[in-house]
Design a protein around this motif. Sequence first.
Motif, PDB file in Angstrom:
ATOM      1  N   ALA A 119      69.276  96.273  18.261  1.00 27.36           N
ATOM      2  CA  ALA A 119      69.087  94.953  17.658  1.00 27.36           C
ATOM      3  C   ALA A 119      68.936  93.929  18.774  1.00 27.36           C
ATOM      4  O   ALA A 119      69.281  94.189  19.939  1.00 27.36           O
ATOM      5  CB  ALA A 119      70.265  94.581  16.757  1.00 27.36           C
ATOM      6  N   GLY A 175      60.646  89.473  12.727  1.00 28.07           N
ATOM      7  CA  GLY A 175      61.573  90.591  12.803  1.00 28.07           C
ATOM      8  C   GLY A 175      61.720  91.164  14.195  1.00 28.07           C
ATOM      9  O   GLY A 175      62.348  92.214  14.377  1.00 28.07           O
ATOM     10  N   ASP A 178      66.773  89.876  15.477  1.00 26.86           N
ATOM     11  CA  ASP A 178      67.510  90.079  14.229  1.00 26.86           C
ATOM     12  C   ASP A 178      68.438  88.924  13.879  1.00 26.86           C
ATOM     13  O   ASP A 178      68.845  88.777  12.724  1.00 26.86           O
ATOM     14  CB  ASP A 178      68.329  91.369  14.333  1.00 26.86           C
ATOM     15  CG  ASP A 178      67.441  92.572  14.581  1.00 26.86           C
ATOM     16  OD1 ASP A 178      66.853  93.093  13.616  1.00 26.86           O
ATOM     17  OD2 ASP A 178      67.313  92.970  15.752  1.00 26.86           O
TER      18      ASP A 178
END
Length: 726
Positions: A119, A175, A178
């Motif tokens: 992430a 995206g 995150d």
Amino acid sequence: MPEATTQYRVESDGVAVITLAYPPLNALHPQLLKSLFENLDRAHRDPSVKAVVVVGSNNNFSPGFDIQQFRNQAGGGGIDNQINAAICSVLEGGPKPTVAAINGVALGGGLEVAMGCNARVCTPGTRLGLPELSLGIIPGFGGTQRLPRLIGLKKSIEMMLTSQPIKHEAALQLGLVDALAPSLDQLLPVARKYALDMAEGRKPRVLSLNRTDRLEPLSEALGIFEFARMEATKKAPGLKHPQLCLDAIQYGVEHGGAAGLVKEGESFSQAASLDTHKALVHIFFAQRSTKKIAGITDTDLKPRQLKTVAVIGGGLMGSGIATALILSRFNVILKEVNQQFLDGGMSRIKSNLNSRVKKGAMSQAQADVALSKVKGALDYADFKKVDMVIEAVIEDIPLKQRIFADLEKETRPDCILSTNTSTIDINLVGQKTKASDRIVGAHFFSPAHVMPLLEIVKTEHTSKQVILDTLDLSSRIKKTPVLVGNCTGFAVNRVFFPYTMAACMLVDMGLNPYNIDKVIAGKFGMPMGPFRLNDLVGSDIGLHVGKNFLDSFPERVYVTNLIPLMNQHKRLGEKSGKGFYKFDDKRKASPDAEIMPIITESRTSAGLLKDPTKPPRLTDQEVIEFIFFPVVNEGCRVLSEGIVDKAADLDVATVMSMGFPATKGGLIFWADLVGAAYIVKKLEAFASMVGPKAADFFTPCDYLLSAARSGRKLEEGASKSTSSKL
């Protein structure tokens, strides 16, 4: 040199924080990557560690792979497959989840490391991108595979092919990241919480390389690839590395991320071996070396902090220079001879600022602040407070001499006196003063607030302090400086005077000017061909500037009637609505059959054709060589005379002023790729083709002949030149 390493600590919550530490910006040196992977392995083996956060020191994540390594490695620099294996095994797929905490920039390899994490969290103002294609290579740490799987094919292909980064807002929406930390001091807390949420199952742990949910269906994807390949061919004809990048992306879409990584490695190696990569890396470093001048920047001298600059002349050039200065927060006095001209200059400055506002480059409030920095003047009353004067009036020697005589009396003894002349001898400009030590050339290129190059012209009298101060000013107004010696045309204009002459000679020999432009722009890669450029500059300016070279270098010029005839017929180019091209209300150019009688008259007077009905049949490559090899020849004279400090400076100057393709590395770098011996052979062949009337135009200079005989590179001889004017 600082050590390239990472720092390791485990927080009380069980999150291991690994900090990239390679000042100033954490470029990914191989030793830094080695340390990163070692500490990742350490974290995975430590039973007290629940998750890992990777962050950058000095408030920055990473700008990418250490570009210096591309110079150090043979064949343009290869990417070790072990790095990709480590990203997959210990960064993305190890036992503990990983989060990239990003501030500042994550570019190239920096973003690829971040995408290898499970992430990403960033702060406002962060920029993320994969600019590798701007260096002639492709992403090599999995970027061609992970970016499409995170944000989809369309946007990822756009980001890679344009090398343009995106800001945090777009990254969050797409995206690519995150979560957003509200500020820098909250970056680590937000990233650590995200990492723990993954470790404890509250958030999914994602392996980017295996994702498919963001990829378009295969049938749609194939259409995207087809369109992208056509666009890449159109925008970068002849360049292979954009297609290699698309090869890697497409292979991964069709065969999976793991197979795509293998293809990426193969495509990267192919791109790194191309001359394009070598050329772009050369220009990257050459551009950064122009500010380093032996005997000036390596002394104890320090640049003075110039604050107020006067610009004399509010025409297109003067108003552009004033705009560049106020955009960098200089105080500016714009002087004109009467109120009407002054109002026109101020209006142009406002227009320049308004254009930036419309393009989103600045806010209206910022434009208003910039405009408040400029003050109009009709006399020299306030000139005692100025630190530098930039004269930007018409190319009239007596006028410039009168202005400089006035400036000597009206300014402080430490005020820099500079002229923006493009061709006139600087000594001649200051001939009627006793201030030769503070006189320098500051040659901007039009439009001055846009074009990135500044030629700083040094005479034998210009003080080192004045040169250093002008170099510093160039940096502050975001220009790349090139220090040049004092001669007709200095570096850029002198080197390129054969450019239009050769093109006109081809027309006098029977070739079509529009076809010539298509070859030079479409195939070679110049922004426009010589005849379209002539229309942009103006045939009247071309005639005036050309005369300077006819007077200075009569033994090696080609005198055509084509440009004088264009002036006689009032076909001056864009400014008159017609030149070699005709222009509509929006200045869109289109061919004009009405120029054919002018061309016929010029051909007849030239007498280069034995049979006017049988012009020579030249290939596109021969047209390129006919036009550019005389330019190389003059560039060699500039090197031999020491007009530039080093050959790389001339490469930078030709790229940043005339638009010589950066993908070819600049004039001299390209010539060395072609080879001096071949250039000499072709120049001699062209001389034989045109006959005695124009043969001298192609006579190879001694510097070029010496390189051809010895087999040395042209840039190598430049460093040994002893007759330097610098």
